[in-house]
Motif scaffolding. Structure first.
Motif, PDB file in Angstrom:
ATOM      1  N   LEU A  75     136.504  94.028  25.055  1.00 27.95           N
ATOM      2  CA  LEU A  75     135.656  94.511  26.142  1.00 27.95           C
ATOM      3  C   LEU A  75     134.454  93.591  26.336  1.00 27.95           C
ATOM      4  CD1 LEU A  75     135.663  98.382  25.645  1.00 27.95           C
ATOM      5  CD2 LEU A  75     136.849  97.041  27.371  1.00 27.95           C
ATOM      6  N   LEU A  76     133.972  92.990  25.270  1.00 27.23           N
ATOM      7  CA  LEU A  76     132.870  92.037  25.390  1.00 27.23           C
ATOM      8  C   LEU A  76     133.282  90.843  26.248  1.00 27.23           C
ATOM      9  CD1 LEU A  76     129.981  91.229  24.641  1.00 27.23           C
ATOM     10  CD2 LEU A  76     130.915  90.184  22.558  1.00 27.23           C
ATOM     11  N   ASP A  77     134.491  90.343  26.045  1.00 26.54           N
ATOM     12  CA  ASP A  77     134.996  89.242  26.873  1.00 26.54           C
ATOM     13  C   ASP A  77     135.005  89.631  28.349  1.00 26.54           C
ATOM     14  OD1 ASP A  77     135.617  87.631  24.599  1.00 26.54           O
ATOM     15  OD2 ASP A  77     137.585  88.593  24.421  1.00 26.54           O
ATOM     16  N   VAL A  78     135.441  90.855  28.620  1.00 29.19           N
ATOM     17  CA  VAL A  78     135.550  91.326  30.004  1.00 29.19           C
ATOM     18  C   VAL A  78     134.166  91.440  30.639  1.00 29.19           C
ATOM     19  CG1 VAL A  78     136.372  93.169  31.506  1.00 29.19           C
ATOM     20  CG2 VAL A  78     137.680  92.570  29.458  1.00 29.19           C
ATOM     21  N   GLY A  84     128.256  88.732  33.032  1.00 26.73           N
ATOM     22  CA  GLY A  84     127.349  87.829  32.323  1.00 26.73           C
ATOM     23  C   GLY A  84     126.766  88.520  31.100  1.00 26.73           C
ATOM     24  N   ASP A  85     125.474  88.749  31.102  1.00 29.50           N
ATOM     25  CA  ASP A  85     124.813  89.394  29.970  1.00 29.50           C
ATOM     26  C   ASP A  85     125.252  90.840  29.821  1.00 29.50           C
ATOM     27  OD1 ASP A  85     123.134  87.204  29.174  1.00 29.50           O
ATOM     28  OD2 ASP A  85     121.865  87.624  30.915  1.00 29.50           O
ATOM     29  N   VAL A  86     125.277  91.310  28.575  1.00 25.37           N
ATOM     30  CA  VAL A  86     125.637  92.699  28.302  1.00 25.37           C
ATOM     31  C   VAL A  86     124.540  93.637  28.783  1.00 25.37           C
ATOM     32  CG1 VAL A  86     126.095  94.373  26.456  1.00 25.37           C
ATOM     33  CG2 VAL A  86     127.094  92.083  26.337  1.00 25.37           C
ATOM     34  N   GLU A 112     117.814  95.707  20.204  1.00 25.98           N
ATOM     35  CA  GLU A 112     118.705  96.402  19.269  1.00 25.98           C
ATOM     36  C   GLU A 112     119.803  97.151  20.035  1.00 25.98           C
ATOM     37  OE1 GLU A 112     118.750  99.653  15.638  1.00 25.98           O
ATOM     38  OE2 GLU A 112     116.816  98.832  16.290  1.00 25.98           O
ATOM     39  N   VAL A 113     119.462  97.752  21.154  1.00 24.91           N
ATOM     40  CA  VAL A 113     120.472  98.409  21.995  1.00 24.91           C
ATOM     41  C   VAL A 113     121.515  97.377  22.421  1.00 24.91           C
ATOM     42  CG1 VAL A 113     120.873  99.518  24.233  1.00 24.91           C
ATOM     43  CG2 VAL A 113     118.957 100.266  22.799  1.00 24.91           C
ATOM     44  N   GLU A 114     121.047  96.210  22.834  1.00 23.13           N
ATOM     45  CA  GLU A 114     121.968  95.149  23.249  1.00 23.13           C
ATOM     46  C   GLU A 114     122.864  94.712  22.091  1.00 23.13           C
ATOM     47  OE1 GLU A 114     121.830  90.988  25.691  1.00 23.13           O
ATOM     48  OE2 GLU A 114     120.269  91.300  24.191  1.00 23.13           O
ATOM     49  N   GLU A 115     122.289  94.537  20.901  1.00 21.40           N
ATOM     50  CA  GLU A 115     123.076  94.121  19.735  1.00 21.40           C
ATOM     51  C   GLU A 115     124.147  95.141  19.394  1.00 21.40           C
ATOM     52  OE1 GLU A 115     120.413  93.347  16.469  1.00 21.40           O
ATOM     53  OE2 GLU A 115     119.286  91.855  17.628  1.00 21.40           O
ATOM     54  N   ARG A 116     123.776  96.415  19.414  1.00 18.92           N
ATOM     55  CA  ARG A 116     124.752  97.459  19.080  1.00 18.92           C
ATOM     56  C   ARG A 116     125.837  97.575  20.144  1.00 18.92           C
ATOM     57  NH1 ARG A 116     121.629 102.449  16.142  1.00 18.92           N
ATOM     58  NH2 ARG A 116     120.470 101.194  14.629  1.00 18.92           N
ATOM     59  N   ALA A 117     125.454  97.477  21.406  1.00 17.54           N
ATOM     60  CA  ALA A 117     126.439  97.522  22.489  1.00 17.54           C
ATOM     61  C   ALA A 117     127.385  96.326  22.385  1.00 17.54           C
ATOM     62  CB  ALA A 117     125.747  97.549  23.848  1.00 17.54           C
ATOM     63  N   THR A 118     126.838  95.157  22.095  1.00 17.04           N
ATOM     64  CA  THR A 118     127.659  93.957  21.949  1.00 17.04           C
ATOM     65  C   THR A 118     128.651  94.116  20.813  1.00 17.04           C
ATOM     66  OG1 THR A 118     125.922  92.549  22.874  1.00 17.04           O
ATOM     67  CG2 THR A 118     127.567  91.464  21.483  1.00 17.04           C
ATOM     68  N   ALA A 119     128.204  94.651  19.680  1.00 19.96           N
ATOM     69  CA  ALA A 119     129.094  94.853  18.540  1.00 19.96           C
ATOM     70  C   ALA A 119     130.202  95.849  18.875  1.00 19.96           C
ATOM     71  CB  ALA A 119     128.296  95.333  17.328  1.00 19.96           C
ATOM     72  N   LEU A 120     129.864  96.926  19.557  1.00 16.97           N
ATOM     73  CA  LEU A 120     130.866  97.920  19.935  1.00 16.97           C
ATOM     74  C   LEU A 120     131.887  97.330  20.899  1.00 16.97           C
ATOM     75  CD1 LEU A 120     131.921 100.838  19.879  1.00 16.97           C
ATOM     76  CD2 LEU A 120     130.342 101.324  21.748  1.00 16.97           C
ATOM     77  N   LEU A 121     131.423  96.609  21.904  1.00 16.64           N
ATOM     78  CA  LEU A 121     132.327  95.990  22.875  1.00 16.64           C
ATOM     79  C   LEU A 121     133.220  94.943  22.218  1.00 16.64           C
ATOM     80  CD1 LEU A 121     129.845  95.601  25.868  1.00 16.64           C
ATOM     81  CD2 LEU A 121     131.723  97.260  25.674  1.00 16.64           C
ATOM     82  N   ALA A 122     132.677  94.188  21.267  1.00 13.93           N
ATOM     83  CA  ALA A 122     133.449  93.154  20.578  1.00 13.93           C
ATOM     84  C   ALA A 122     134.526  93.756  19.678  1.00 13.93           C
ATOM     85  CB  ALA A 122     132.518  92.262  19.761  1.00 13.93           C
ATOM     86  N   ALA A 123     134.336  94.988  19.248  1.00 11.70           N
ATOM     87  CA  ALA A 123     135.282  95.644  18.344  1.00 11.70           C
ATOM     88  C   ALA A 123     136.450  96.297  19.079  1.00 11.70           C
ATOM     89  CB  ALA A 123     134.558  96.691  17.501  1.00 11.70           C
TER      90      ALA A 123
END
Length: 143
Positions: A75-78, A84-86, A112-123
């Motif tokens: 989902l992060l790729d998408v 662009g940015d998350v 921190e919200v961005e980091e957590r969202a990025t991690a969730l999307l990447a997973a």
């Protein structure tokens, strides 16, 4: 937080393609199956093609396929391909954000919200989502 229609439609289109990896699908078929406006989907699929997430072939046997295996598309790729940015603040990246006085801690919270969202999307890969959907359907069928 805002999830764009582009990111939602792009993900739904990719999931349709992941369900049919052996044959190309047209934008018309995807739009019809997912209830997505065709013209908007055509634009979104163009962005996915530029990002290498889909490939295309013209002609009567043509259509779209995934550009990589479903397990390799997250989902992060998408989101990055179409938005662009998350996470942005008023359209600007969070990297240089700095507030004075009592608001000074706030940029750290947004990052921190961005980091957590990025991690969730990447997973979450397309394969993970399809597996979850199949498991959900199995529970629904058993009920």
């Amino acid at each position: 937080m805002h999830i764009s229609a582009k990111a939602d439609y792009a993900t739904r289109a990719l999931l349709e393609l992941a369900c049919e990896p052996g044959r190309p699908l047209t934008c018309e078929a995807i739009a019809s199956s997912q209830g997505i406006p065709f013209r908007f989907l055509k634009s979104v699929v163009g962005e996915l093609r530029k990002a290498g997430l889909v490939r295309s072939q013209r002609g009567c046997e043509g259509g779209y396929w995934l550009g990589r295996p479903a397990g390799d598309i997250t989902l992060l790729d998408v989101v990055r391909a179409v938005d662009g940015d998350v996470l942005t603040l008023r359209g600007e990246p969070l990297a240089g954000l700095d507030y004075p006085g009592p608001a000074a801690p706030l940029p750290g919270v947004w990052r921190e919200v961005e980091e957590r969202a990025t991690a969730l999307l990447a997973a979450q890969s397309l394969t993970t989502l399809l597996f979850s959907a199949a498991r959900h359907r199995g529970r629904s069928d058993a009920a």
